[in-house]
Structure formats: C-alpha cells, structure tokens
Write a protein that holds these residues in place. Structure first.
Motif, short mmCIF file in Angstrom:
data_model
loop_
_atom_site.label_atom_id
_atom_site.label_comp_id
_atom_site.label_asym_id
_atom_site.label_seq_id
_atom_site.Cartn_x
_atom_site.Cartn_y
_atom_site.Cartn_z
N GLY A 4 19.09 36.05 14.54
CA GLY A 4 17.85 35.91 13.60
C GLY A 4 16.87 37.03 13.58
N VAL A 5 17.24 38.03 14.28
CA VAL A 5 16.04 39.14 14.38
C VAL A 5 15.89 39.74 13.23
CG1 VAL A 5 15.56 41.26 15.59
CG2 VAL A 5 16.52 39.56 16.76
N GLY A 6 14.51 39.80 12.67
CA GLY A 6 13.96 40.66 11.65
C GLY A 6 12.80 41.33 11.94
N LEU A 7 12.98 42.62 11.63
CA LEU A 7 11.89 43.70 12.01
C LEU A 7 11.75 44.76 11.13
CD1 LEU A 7 9.89 44.32 14.43
CD2 LEU A 7 11.81 45.46 15.33
N GLU A 8 10.53 44.86 10.65
CA GLU A 8 10.16 46.02 9.66
C GLU A 8 9.57 47.06 10.45
OE1 GLU A 8 7.62 46.67 5.57
OE2 GLU A 8 7.94 44.61 6.26
N LEU A 9 9.84 48.02 10.01
CA LEU A 9 8.99 49.52 10.88
C LEU A 9 8.84 50.33 9.90
CD1 LEU A 9 11.92 49.96 13.42
CD2 LEU A 9 9.83 48.62 13.85
N PRO A 10 7.38 50.25 9.41
CA PRO A 10 6.92 51.05 8.47
C PRO A 10 6.42 52.42 9.01
CG PRO A 10 5.14 49.70 9.12
CD PRO A 10 6.48 49.19 9.89
N PRO A 11 6.42 53.56 8.25
CA PRO A 11 6.34 54.99 8.72
C PRO A 11 4.90 54.96 9.31
CG PRO A 11 7.15 54.82 6.44
CD PRO A 11 7.02 53.50 6.72
N GLY A 12 4.94 55.63 10.47
CA GLY A 12 3.74 55.71 11.33
C GLY A 12 3.28 54.56 11.98
N ALA A 13 4.08 53.58 12.21
CA ALA A 13 3.80 52.51 13.09
C ALA A 13 4.27 52.71 14.63
CB ALA A 13 4.43 51.23 12.30
N LEU A 14 3.68 52.16 15.48
CA LEU A 14 3.86 52.14 16.72
C LEU A 14 3.97 50.75 17.26
CD1 LEU A 14 3.98 53.38 19.76
CD2 LEU A 14 1.63 52.92 19.88
N VAL A 15 5.19 50.36 17.77
CA VAL A 15 5.76 48.99 17.83
C VAL A 15 6.12 48.73 19.40
CG1 VAL A 15 7.25 47.13 17.37
CG2 VAL A 15 6.42 48.71 15.61
N ARG A 16 5.59 47.77 20.12
CA ARG A 16 6.18 47.35 21.52
C ARG A 16 6.95 46.30 21.37
NH1 ARG A 16 2.89 48.32 26.85
NH2 ARG A 16 4.66 47.37 28.18
N ILE A 17 8.03 46.47 22.21
CA ILE A 17 9.03 45.06 22.36
C ILE A 17 8.96 44.82 23.99
CG2 ILE A 17 11.24 44.56 22.26
CD1 ILE A 17 10.01 45.18 19.73
N GLU A 18 8.77 43.63 24.22
CA GLU A 18 8.87 43.16 25.39
C GLU A 18 9.76 41.95 25.84
OE1 GLU A 18 5.07 40.13 26.24
OE2 GLU A 18 4.67 42.41 26.52
N GLY A 19 9.93 41.76 26.92
CA GLY A 19 10.84 40.55 27.33
C GLY A 19 11.27 40.73 28.67
N GLY A 20 11.92 39.54 29.16
CA GLY A 20 12.72 39.54 30.70
C GLY A 20 13.93 40.34 30.57
N ASN A 21 14.32 40.83 31.93
CA ASN A 21 15.53 41.49 32.21
C ASN A 21 16.61 40.54 31.61
OD1 ASN A 21 13.85 43.55 33.41
ND2 ASN A 21 14.33 42.53 35.47
N GLY A 22 17.40 41.33 30.83
CA GLY A 22 18.78 40.95 30.30
C GLY A 22 18.47 39.99 29.07
N GLY A 23 17.32 40.21 28.43
CA GLY A 23 16.77 39.26 27.29
C GLY A 23 17.24 40.03 26.18
N GLY A 24 17.91 41.27 26.01
CA GLY A 24 18.34 41.78 24.86
C GLY A 24 17.39 42.99 24.30
N LYS A 25 16.65 43.38 25.09
CA LYS A 25 15.44 44.35 24.73
C LYS A 25 16.06 45.79 24.44
CE LYS A 25 12.79 44.65 28.31
NZ LYS A 25 13.54 43.61 28.97
N SER A 26 17.06 46.02 25.53
CA SER A 26 17.79 47.40 25.04
C SER A 26 18.94 47.44 24.22
CB SER A 26 18.62 47.91 26.55
OG SER A 26 17.68 48.35 27.41
N THR A 27 19.52 46.21 23.78
CA THR A 27 20.41 45.76 23.05
C THR A 27 19.72 46.16 21.56
OG1 THR A 27 21.76 44.36 24.14
CG2 THR A 27 22.05 44.32 21.72
N LEU A 28 18.56 45.59 21.34
CA LEU A 28 17.73 45.72 20.14
C LEU A 28 17.55 47.14 19.84
CD1 LEU A 28 16.13 44.65 17.72
CD2 LEU A 28 14.28 44.33 19.19
N LEU A 29 16.88 47.85 20.90
CA LEU A 29 16.56 49.22 20.75
C LEU A 29 17.79 50.11 20.49
CD1 LEU A 29 13.94 48.21 21.62
CD2 LEU A 29 13.86 50.42 23.29
#
Length: 259
Positions: A4-29
């Motif tokens: 259920g991930v929903g993420l809007e990335l407007p032009p010019g935005a800087l967005v940080r993603i964090e979370g524990g190891n194996g939580g899905g950060k790299s998958t999302l990126l």
C-alpha cells in the motif's frame, strides 16, 4: 514486502527514506528508478531521464571509467564530444580524473562509487535516486555529492535518498518517510530545542567571464575566486535555479546556512 505504498514526488523535491535493514528501502528506490517493477500498483509520471546510484557499484564491465561514462552519455543522447566532455568533468568533480583510463574492474570501492555518482549526474536527471550513495566516498566527494543534490533540486529535479547517517542533508528534505512493517509512514520534521531556522543563505558561485549575478543580487569577492551571494532563505532555491540555468551556467562551490 512493501504494501500500500503511495508516494508523490513533485519537481524540485528532496525526499528522505529511512527504515531498518531488510525493511524494503532499496526495493522502493529500485522501483522508483525503474529498475524493478511492482507486483501490484503502478508508477506514473516518471521523468524521461532517471538516474540511480546503488550502495555498491557493479564495476565488472570491460570498460575504463572514462569510456564507460562517455558511452552512457551517448546513450542519453549526447554527442560523442559532449559525452566525453561531461565524462571528464564528472570524474574531475569527484576527484577521480586520474582513473579515467583505468578499467572499472581495477578500481577501488571508493573510486567505483565516484564513477557511479558521476554517471548519475551526466545528463541532468529529472529524478535522481540515491541508495546510500555516499558510502565509500571520501570527505571531499561526499561534500560534492551534497552540493550536487542541492543543484539538482534547485534546477527542478527530484531527489530521493537513503543514507545511514542521520545528519546527511539534515534540515533540507521537503519530505521524510520511514518504512515500517512494509508501509510508508511520514516522519514529522523536528527542530532541535533552541535551534533557529536559517534566516539567510550564503552561496559561493563562480560565473563565466564578465558575468554579473542575476536577480539584482549584491555580490562580494570570494577567497579563491568567484563571488559570495547572501540571500533570504526563502529565496535561495530561486537564486540557485537562476544561477544553474543561466547560459552559460554558474558553478556553485558551496551553500551555507546563516542563522
């Protein structure tokens, strides 16, 4: 697994993603960058030019650093001469010019990462995705990548990043999210007790010969060349965008918050 991930990335935005190891950060990126495809849902509106820097660059390619970057530049639609020029400039910027003729397979982890960062910036991506891209870089290259992120967002590009250092680009992200149990949860921006928001920003910029600062800005000479521009914090993005999109563009050496 992400759900259920929903993420809007407007032009010019800087967005940080964090979370524990194996939580899905790299998958999302990787999904954002177009490397992986979601099993459900979709990604819409991805910019034509999207760049991705992983934590570890796959350097086992039969090319030198310079020829690899030049080849990618041509893939992005640059002419051979322009691709070669940008390849050399990217290596120079991140302190790897001496390795232009070195095979990728012979580069150290740190130098490989510099090549990875240089390739991501070759063609001015509309979306830049950084998965712990600072890992392995020396201090000057890390600072240069920080500046490159500022330049990208000031020029209207979107940057999404993960980094293990909580101080990385602290205070700058427009949005901050954490992955918890597969879900993306907004993180409220916190201002440390007693900390003041920056009132102004000092920009160290170097322009082409004879150029004067745009927007009627007052400038003072900077040590080592260029000028220092001090602007209200709420105008800083507009000023950086004006400098970076000038023809020819200005080079931004440093951006410093003043409190």
């Amino acid at each position: 697994m992400l759900r259920g991930v929903g993420l809007e990335l407007p032009p010019g935005a800087l967005v940080r993603i964090e979370g524990g190891n194996g939580g899905g950060k790299s998958t999302l990126l990787r999904i954002l960058a177009g490397i992986d495809t979601p099993t459900e849902g979709r990604v819409a509106g991805r910019p034509r030019r999207t760049a991705y820097v992983p934590e570890r660059f796959p350097a086992a390619l039969p090319l030198t650093a310079g020829s690899y970057l030049t080849h990618l530049g041509r893939v992005h639609g640059l002419t051979g001469a322009e691709a070669a020029r940008r390849a050399a400039a990217g290596l120079e910027r991140f302190g790897a010019a001496a390795y232009a003729r070195t095979p990728l397979s012979e580069l150290s982890k740190g130098t490989s990462q510099k090549v990875a960062v240089a390739q991501a910036l070759l063609a001015g991506p509309g979306l830049l995705v950084l998965d712990e891209a600072w890992t392995g870089l020396d201090a000057p290259a890390r600072a240069e990548l920080d500046r490159a992120v500022t330049e990208r967002t000031a020029d209207g590009g979107t940057v999404v990043f993960v980094d293990h250092d909580p101080a990385r680009l602290a205070g700058r992200p427009d949005a901050h999210h954490r992955i918890e149990a597969g879900a993306l949860v907004p993180v409220a921006a916190a201002v440390p007790a007693g900390a003041a928001r920056p009132a102004s920003v000092r920009v160290h910029a170097v322009g082409p010969p004879g150029a004067t600062p745009p927007l009627g800005l007052a400038a003072t000479p900077a040590p080592g060349g260029g000028v220092l521009l001090t602007v209200d914090a709420d105008r800083s993005d507009a000023v950086l965008r004006e400098l970076l999109t000038a023809r020819p563009p200005w080079h931004i050496r440093a951006v410093e918050e003043l409190r």
